[in-house]
Design a protein around this motif. Structure first.
Motif, mmCIF file in Angstrom:
data_model
loop_
_atom_site.group_PDB
_atom_site.id
_atom_site.type_symbol
_atom_site.label_atom_id
_atom_site.label_comp_id
_atom_site.label_asym_id
_atom_site.label_seq_id
_atom_site.Cartn_x
_atom_site.Cartn_y
_atom_site.Cartn_z
ATOM 1 N N GLN A 306 -7.745 91.767 -71.955
ATOM 2 C CA GLN A 306 -7.756 90.857 -73.094
ATOM 3 C C GLN A 306 -8.360 89.511 -72.712
ATOM 4 O OE1 GLN A 306 -7.114 91.603 -76.110
ATOM 5 N NE2 GLN A 306 -7.082 89.597 -77.109
ATOM 6 N N CYS A 307 -8.086 89.045 -71.489
ATOM 7 C CA CYS A 307 -8.691 87.791 -71.023
ATOM 8 C C CYS A 307 -10.208 87.894 -71.014
ATOM 9 C CB CYS A 307 -8.191 87.467 -69.619
ATOM 10 S SG CYS A 307 -6.458 86.975 -69.524
ATOM 11 N N LEU A 308 -10.718 89.043 -70.584
ATOM 12 C CA LEU A 308 -12.165 89.237 -70.563
ATOM 13 C C LEU A 308 -12.728 89.366 -71.977
ATOM 14 C CD1 LEU A 308 -12.440 91.692 -67.547
ATOM 15 C CD2 LEU A 308 -13.430 89.410 -67.684
ATOM 16 N N VAL A 309 -11.958 89.959 -72.866
ATOM 17 C CA VAL A 309 -12.419 90.149 -74.245
ATOM 18 C C VAL A 309 -12.635 88.807 -74.937
ATOM 19 C CG1 VAL A 309 -11.631 90.893 -76.531
ATOM 20 C CG2 VAL A 309 -11.521 92.465 -74.604
ATOM 21 N N VAL A 310 -11.689 87.871 -74.776
ATOM 22 C CA VAL A 310 -11.780 86.594 -75.487
ATOM 23 C C VAL A 310 -12.346 85.486 -74.610
ATOM 24 C CG1 VAL A 310 -9.907 87.181 -77.048
ATOM 25 C CG2 VAL A 310 -9.381 85.982 -74.930
ATOM 26 N N GLY A 311 -12.493 85.735 -73.292
ATOM 27 C CA GLY A 311 -13.084 84.737 -72.411
ATOM 28 C C GLY A 311 -12.123 83.654 -71.984
ATOM 29 N N ARG A 312 -10.991 84.071 -71.376
ATOM 30 C CA ARG A 312 -9.997 83.098 -70.923
ATOM 31 C C ARG A 312 -9.717 83.283 -69.435
ATOM 32 N NH1 ARG A 312 -11.288 81.714 -75.035
ATOM 33 N NH2 ARG A 312 -10.124 81.115 -76.898
ATOM 34 N N PRO A 313 -9.548 82.188 -68.697
ATOM 35 C CA PRO A 313 -9.146 82.296 -67.289
ATOM 36 C C PRO A 313 -7.693 82.731 -67.182
ATOM 37 C CG PRO A 313 -9.235 79.994 -67.954
ATOM 38 C CD PRO A 313 -9.760 80.789 -69.120
ATOM 39 N N THR A 351 0.420 74.138 -59.430
ATOM 40 C CA THR A 351 -0.656 75.124 -59.548
ATOM 41 C C THR A 351 -1.173 75.199 -60.976
ATOM 42 O OG1 THR A 351 0.170 76.464 -57.714
ATOM 43 C CG2 THR A 351 -1.224 77.573 -59.333
ATOM 44 N N LEU A 352 -0.263 75.230 -61.941
ATOM 45 C CA LEU A 352 -0.683 75.347 -63.339
ATOM 46 C C LEU A 352 -1.420 74.096 -63.807
ATOM 47 C CD1 LEU A 352 2.425 77.182 -64.815
ATOM 48 C CD2 LEU A 352 0.097 78.051 -64.698
ATOM 49 N N HIS A 353 -0.969 72.917 -63.362
ATOM 50 C CA HIS A 353 -1.685 71.686 -63.726
ATOM 51 C C HIS A 353 -3.091 71.692 -63.137
ATOM 52 C CE1 HIS A 353 1.152 69.272 -65.973
ATOM 53 N NE2 HIS A 353 2.128 69.585 -65.124
ATOM 54 N N ASP A 354 -3.204 72.088 -61.865
ATOM 55 C CA ASP A 354 -4.518 72.130 -61.217
ATOM 56 C C ASP A 354 -5.417 73.182 -61.854
ATOM 57 O OD1 ASP A 354 -3.661 70.166 -59.510
ATOM 58 O OD2 ASP A 354 -3.159 71.536 -57.872
ATOM 59 N N LEU A 355 -4.821 74.297 -62.257
ATOM 60 C CA LEU A 355 -5.587 75.381 -62.882
ATOM 61 C C LEU A 355 -6.232 74.913 -64.180
ATOM 62 C CD1 LEU A 355 -6.250 78.479 -62.813
ATOM 63 C CD2 LEU A 355 -4.180 78.813 -64.156
ATOM 64 N N ARG A 357 -7.168 71.999 -64.872
ATOM 65 C CA ARG A 357 -8.210 71.004 -64.599
ATOM 66 C C ARG A 357 -9.465 71.636 -64.000
ATOM 67 N NH1 ARG A 357 -3.808 68.228 -61.881
ATOM 68 N NH2 ARG A 357 -2.720 66.855 -63.329
ATOM 69 N N ASP A 358 -9.384 72.894 -63.590
ATOM 70 C CA ASP A 358 -10.526 73.573 -62.967
ATOM 71 C C ASP A 358 -11.504 74.016 -64.063
ATOM 72 O OD1 ASP A 358 -12.338 75.133 -61.622
ATOM 73 O OD2 ASP A 358 -10.841 76.170 -60.407
ATOM 74 N N THR A 359 -12.582 73.277 -64.225
ATOM 75 C CA THR A 359 -13.526 73.561 -65.317
ATOM 76 C C THR A 359 -14.407 74.779 -65.039
ATOM 77 O OG1 THR A 359 -15.095 71.990 -64.323
ATOM 78 C CG2 THR A 359 -13.609 71.154 -66.037
ATOM 79 N N SER A 360 -14.484 75.224 -63.782
ATOM 80 C CA SER A 360 -15.344 76.369 -63.470
ATOM 81 C C SER A 360 -14.761 77.687 -64.002
ATOM 82 C CB SER A 360 -15.562 76.477 -61.957
ATOM 83 O OG SER A 360 -14.347 76.789 -61.288
ATOM 84 N N LEU A 361 -13.442 77.773 -64.087
ATOM 85 C CA LEU A 361 -12.811 79.017 -64.545
ATOM 86 C C LEU A 361 -13.177 79.355 -65.996
ATOM 87 C CD1 LEU A 361 -9.241 78.826 -62.958
ATOM 88 C CD2 LEU A 361 -11.075 80.379 -62.340
ATOM 89 N N PRO A 362 -13.048 78.426 -66.951
ATOM 90 C CA PRO A 362 -13.427 78.756 -68.330
ATOM 91 C C PRO A 362 -14.903 79.125 -68.471
ATOM 92 C CG PRO A 362 -12.091 76.756 -68.282
ATOM 93 C CD PRO A 362 -12.442 77.078 -66.876
ATOM 94 N N VAL A 363 -15.760 78.462 -67.688
ATOM 95 C CA VAL A 363 -17.191 78.775 -67.755
ATOM 96 C C VAL A 363 -17.436 80.219 -67.305
ATOM 97 C CG1 VAL A 363 -19.459 78.215 -66.818
ATOM 98 C CG2 VAL A 363 -17.900 76.381 -67.460
ATOM 99 N N SER A 364 -16.828 80.617 -66.194
ATOM 100 C CA SER A 364 -16.982 81.993 -65.693
ATOM 101 C C SER A 364 -16.407 82.996 -66.675
ATOM 102 C CB SER A 364 -16.290 82.137 -64.337
ATOM 103 O OG SER A 364 -16.914 81.353 -63.355
ATOM 104 N N ALA A 365 -15.238 82.671 -67.253
ATOM 105 C CA ALA A 365 -14.600 83.584 -68.201
ATOM 106 C C ALA A 365 -15.470 83.789 -69.434
ATOM 107 C CB ALA A 365 -13.222 83.056 -68.587
#
Length: 395
Positions: A306-313, A351-355, A357-365
């Motif tokens: 589902q994460c891959l379907v909608v594009g979510r990290p 970890t969740l706060h840092d996650l 803030r990681d802008t590369s994850l949404p772009v990859s997703a």
């Protein structure tokens, strides 16, 4: 047609949800569906409302006690066979007899089993039987048995015992014996579904999936405001610490949580948190996953898909061998972070706060979701229904 859909007691939430999807599609086409569930209450929870179809209790062993000296956690399909009763002749005989009597009373035209080894073994004597599952739930035969995930799995030598016990059941029913344990699946009509990229046994298969069961890839932009959706399992080690960490995080970021098998105490605690929404059924929250910025789970194929379907990290916290394998398989995509579920409350919150803030994850997703949307994956449900309905033509 009268159709039985079976799910075992230890079937994961995603399998129960898929059983309901298939059942609803068959019911809408005028067929009579009878559910045979190891945990009928869990199936109704997944439905979110009372089930109008017939619902029967499947034969199942009682839950194992919480002892130090107990069988290791399930690690591959050979372990699943042992856990459901194949390692003890008397137990398997009893469970198969109960299942056999139940099917004789129902008299189905076809049987659809999702992760149900005993139903696959017994069902063929009553009606054409389909072995249905995603990559993790429907392993291929490898030699005389099934692939092992780690050295801690059921010893290969135990396969002979389980095969002998299965053949004792078939002999009592007047049915031909199995030559190998792998025939439990291959003698049925296997239907594999899901993303091939998430199939841990892909290199061992000779067949391909029928497509996705559920939402087709359709990337959507992340929500403007931060929100986290968490899919947790009450059996996960350190689950209470994870819940406390998420509840504390809820003061800053809205949180949607679904905990499979949650106790009354867990539910009450989360319901008292003003910024936490507790979702009682897995299916409803899954359908709203696109409203989340990040999804947190243990390494479940359905959630990852589902994460891959909608594009979510996603943040993956695996605790079983299958979950560890899935986490390893998606690591190259750059859409996940991974942590052990035994981390401290402070580390979990950080970890969740840092996650977020990681802008590369949404772009990859988003990238991988668009790539999937441009491929011809297709919906598995119509092809699955077509195969089931053709059974009558060959009867």
């Amino acid at each position: 047609m009268r159709l039985v859909i079976g799910c075992d007691l230890d079937a994961p939430s995603e399998s129960l949800r898929d059983a309901l999807r298939i059942g609803n599609a068959l019911t809408s086409r005028g067929h009579q569906v009878i559910y045979l569930a190891g945990d009928p209450v869990a199936l109704v929870d997944q439905a979110g409302s009372p089930i109008t179809s017939e619902l029967h209790q499947a034969a199942a062993k009682r839950a194992a006690p919480h002892l130090v000296m107990k069988r290791p956690s399930t690690d591959g399909f050979a372990d699943r066979l042992a856990v459901v009763g194949f390692d003890d002749k008397q137990t398997l005989m009893t469970l198969a007899s109960v299942c056999n009597a139940g099917l004789a009373g129902i008299q189905p035209d076809a049987i659809i089993g999702i992760g149900t080894p005993i139903l696959w073994l017994v069902g063929r004597a009553h009606a054409p039987t389909f072995a249905v599952g995603n990559g993790s739930m429907l392993p291929p035969a490898l030699g005389t048995s099934f692939p092992r995930l780690t050295a801690n799995s059921t010893p290969v030598a135990d396969d002979n015992t389980m095969l002998s016990n299965a053949n004792a059941v078939l002999s009592r029913m007047g049915q031909p014996s199995l030559a190998t344990l792998g025939e439990l699946v291959t003698e049925c009509r296997p239907i594999l579904y899901g993303l091939s990229a998430l199939d841990p046994y892909l290199q061992l298969r000779s067949s391909h999936t029928t497509g996705l069961l559920g939402a087709i890839p359709n990337p959507s932009l992340p929500p403007q405001s931060e929100r986290i959706a968490a899919f947790l399992d009450v059996n996960c080690p350190n689950i209470e610490m994870l819940i406390l960490a998420l509840a504390g995080l809820g003061r800053d970021i809205p949180l949607d949580v679904c905990i499979t098998g949650a106790t009354a105490g867990m539910r009450r605690f989360l319901q008292q948190q003003p910024y936490v929404t507790l979702w009682p059924d897995y299916g409803s929250l899954m359908e709203r996953a696109e409203c989340a910025s990040v999804l947190l789970h243990h390494g479940v194929q359905d959630v990852t898909q589902q994460c891959l379907v909608v594009g979510r990290p996603q943040l993956v916290m695996p605790w079983t061998a299958e979950q560890e394998m899935l986490n390893y398989m998606v690591g190259w995509m750059g859409i996940t972070w991974s942590k052990s579920p035994t981390i401290s409350i402070e580390e979990m919150a950080a970890t969740l706060h840092d996650l977020l803030r990681d802008t590369s994850l949404p772009v990859s997703a988003q990238h991988h979701s668009r790539q999937l949307a441009q491929t011809d994956i297709g919906d598995a449900l119509p092809a699955m229904i077509e195969q089931i309905e053709k059974v009558r033509e060959f009867a």
